[in-house]
Design an enzyme around this catalytic site. Structure first.
Site, short mmCIF file in Angstrom:
data_model
loop_
_atom_site.label_atom_id
_atom_site.label_comp_id
_atom_site.label_asym_id
_atom_site.label_seq_id
_atom_site.Cartn_x
_atom_site.Cartn_y
_atom_site.Cartn_z
CG ASP A 191 -2.40 1.06 1.00
OD1 ASP A 191 -2.91 0.84 1.18
OD2 ASP A 191 -2.14 2.53 0.66
CG ASP A 232 -2.68 0.59 -2.85
OD1 ASP A 232 -3.08 1.13 -1.26
OD2 ASP A 232 -1.49 1.33 -2.69
CG HIS A 233 -2.19 4.52 -3.89
ND1 HIS A 233 -1.55 5.10 -2.67
CD2 HIS A 233 -3.25 3.98 -3.34
CE1 HIS A 233 -1.66 4.83 -1.79
NE2 HIS A 233 -2.97 4.00 -1.66
CG ASP A 248 -1.37 4.61 1.96
OD1 ASP A 248 -2.34 4.31 2.75
OD2 ASP A 248 -0.24 5.15 1.15
CG HIS A 297 -0.76 9.50 4.27
ND1 HIS A 297 -1.68 9.72 2.84
CD2 HIS A 297 -1.10 7.59 3.71
CE1 HIS A 297 -2.39 9.15 2.00
NE2 HIS A 297 -2.10 7.88 2.64
CD GLU A 333 -3.01 -3.58 3.24
OE1 GLU A 333 -3.22 -2.14 2.80
OE2 GLU A 333 -4.01 -3.96 4.10
CB SER A 380 -6.52 1.72 -0.39
OG SER A 380 -5.13 2.37 0.39
CB THR A 392 -5.49 -2.93 0.91
OG1 THR A 392 -4.78 -1.98 0.87
CG2 THR A 392 -5.10 -3.68 -0.08
ZN ZN Z 1 -2.43 5.60 2.13
#
Ligand code: ZN
Length: 517
Positions: A55, A350-351, A308, A312, A303, A103, A157
């Site tokens: 993630d 996912d990104h 992620d 952030h 995951e 996500s 996720t």
């Molecule tokens: Zn995120």
């Protein structure tokens, strides 16, 4: 359909079937399936599929992992080994009518093969009707299934593979109820216990061995106990590393290691939880040990979710540790698959998150070996091993450390807290400016403040901008980014990852590898 990128039923993908399969007459005559291909002959079909999702693991997060493994440890990443033994392509993280995603939509798209609205979980963007997921397909066909995450299992996720909801933010207990509902997922390993135990109790009251450091109170408003119900249905329930190891091979396994998310890798060590909270690699190994005995094979999602969160937060040191933890888990799946011929391993994301990157800074060229030719000079200093080592030396996440800065913030307090967490001593000037920013009525970065929507991460983002003077790491947002992400494959059907296409094609690649129409 927007854009002409490679989608779930793109016939071009067929060209990439393995040489042996192309020679077989079966392929040439039967209908299209999955990613636009005839199902591979039985001999070339996958029996097991393991899908790894990092993630927030964007291309520059991959670059960080590659650089650290190569330049500091002198080795390839496990996922690089996998890519170089198998196949590599790209997935485009579009969402419904958008070119960025979250996500929930990204996982939904991999699980269902269709574009999704952000913040929704496996429902149709127009009718809001549930869309069957690849995990539910697997259950229907007798495969055993598993969800593993270092996040709450009710989080976007893992949830998207089993839960259907018009918002990922419906009350967690509703998501947890669906997670444990029919069709039963055989293996559930991760966090989120607070939505699984009765109101007024702690998770540790229902989960034996759960460490005090990750325990917490129920957030349910009823007396339902999903953990106790699972035990009645024959699940083995564990709450720490020792009990996970002791339960190795249990066919139906619930492992809850935190009331909410598992701690960052750095904080696990900082808080003395290394002996009690399993790594993502250990969770992956335990899940495989439980699933591999199923006659019809298995489908497992793993995951690495905290990459992620570190993105952030704009916390590069915490993020590096999460990336290496994720890569180690990929290594467990890869080692399992390459010891046999019936398992497809997919590695993706996912990104991207945070707009993270190394760059070059003033005062170059910086330290170089004496072997460099004489009189060499260069303006800026390129990022290098010393910057990677600075990140690796971090001991604690900044999201945990920054709240310990005095209020109002002082130079000394800023210097002490950041040095204790990162090992980096800011200059007096940097600390003074940071203290001033932290003491502002509404602290915000001076750049792209619009894109720092979560005020709880702003103090870290501000610290990150001072640390950048030492680490040459830059960030541009507190949110997700739009770059393509990697899509790697090893095993039967891995060729389906080749090329560039939307992440919706992951569904088709899995379906095709398993030979499902
Ligand atoms: Zn995120």
């Amino acid at each position: 359909m927007q854009g002409q990128l490679r989608g779930p039923d793109d016939p071009v993908a067929c060209r990439r079937l393995s040489f042996a399969a192309v020679l077989s007459p079966v392929v040439l005559v039967s209908g299209l399936a999955g990613s636009g291909c005839a199902p591979p002959p039985e001999a070339h079909r996958a029996r097991n599929v393991i899908l790894f999702i990092g993630d927030g693991f964007g291309m520059n997060q991959l670059a960080l992992g590659l650089a650290y493994a190569s330049e500091v440890e002198g080795r390839p990443l496990r996922m690089a080994e996998l890519a170089n033994t198998g196949s590599a392509g790209y997935a485009i993280p579009f969402s419904f009518e958008r070119i960025t995603t979250d996500s929930a939509a990204a996982a939904t798209q991999m699980a269902t093969g269709t574009r999704a609205l952000t913040e929704t979980l496996s429902v149709d963007p127009e009718t809001a009707e549930p869309i069957p997921t690849i995990l539910e397909w697997a259950e229907e066909r007798g495969l055993a299934t598993g969800l593993v995450a270092n996040m709450r299992l009710t989080h976007a996720t893992p949830a998207a593979f089993k839960v259907h909801a018009t918002s990922r933010y419906v009350p967690e207990p509703e998501l947890a109820d669906q997670l444990f509902d029919e069709p039963e997922v055989e293996v559930l390993l991760g966090g989120g216990g607070r939505a699984m135990v009765p109101q007024g109790t702690n998770v540790g009251d229902s989960v034996p061995g759960l460490p005090g450091g990750t325990d917490g109170a129920s957030n349910r408003s009823d007396d339902r106990n999903l953990i106790a119900e699972a035990e009645v249905r024959g699940y083995t329930v564990v709450g720490d590393r020792a009990s996970l190891q002791a339960a190795r091979g249990a066919e139906r396994l619930v492992g809850i290691f935190a009331a909410s998310h598992l701690p960052y890798v750095l904080d696990r060590s900082w808080e003395g939880l290394d002996d009690s909270v399993p790594t993502l690699a250990e969770l992956t190994g335990a899940a495989i040990a439980s699933l591999e005995g199923n006659e019809e094979g298995f489908f497992l999602v793993v995951e690495g979710g905290l990459i992620d969160y570190a993105g952030h937060d704009n916390d590069a040191g915490a993020m590096l540790a999460e990336i290496l933890d994720y890569d180690e888990a990929v290594g467990v799946g890869f080692d399992f698959a390459r010891a046999r011929e019936d398992t497809l391993v997919l590695v993706t994301a996912d990104h991207g998150t945070g707009g993270f990157s190394f760059t070059y800074g003033p005062g170059g060229p910086g330290p170089l070996p004496e072997t460099v030719f004489p009189d060499y000079s260069a303006g800026p200093e390129m990022a290098g091993t010393r910057h990677l080592e600075l990140l690796a030396a971090q001991r604690r996440s900044l999201i945990e450390a920054m709240p310990e800065v005095s209020s109002p913030a002082t130079v000394d307090s800023v210097l002490a807290v950041i040095e204790e967490a990162t090992g980096i001593r800011l200059t007096e000037e940097e600390a003074a400016d940071l203290a001033e920013q932290l003491n502002a009525e509404t602290p915000a970065p001076r750049d792209f403040a619009t894109y720092y929507l979560d005020s709880s991460t702003v103090a870290v983002a501000l610290a990150a901008r001072k640390l950048a003077n030492h680490t040459q790491v830059v960030w541009s947002t507190g949110g997700h980014t739009s770059e393509p992400v990697l899509l790697l494959g090893y095993g039967p059907g891995a060729d389906g990852v080749l090329g560039i296409g939307e992440n919706t094609r992951v569904h088709g690649i899995i379906r095709d590898a398993l030979g499902w129409e």
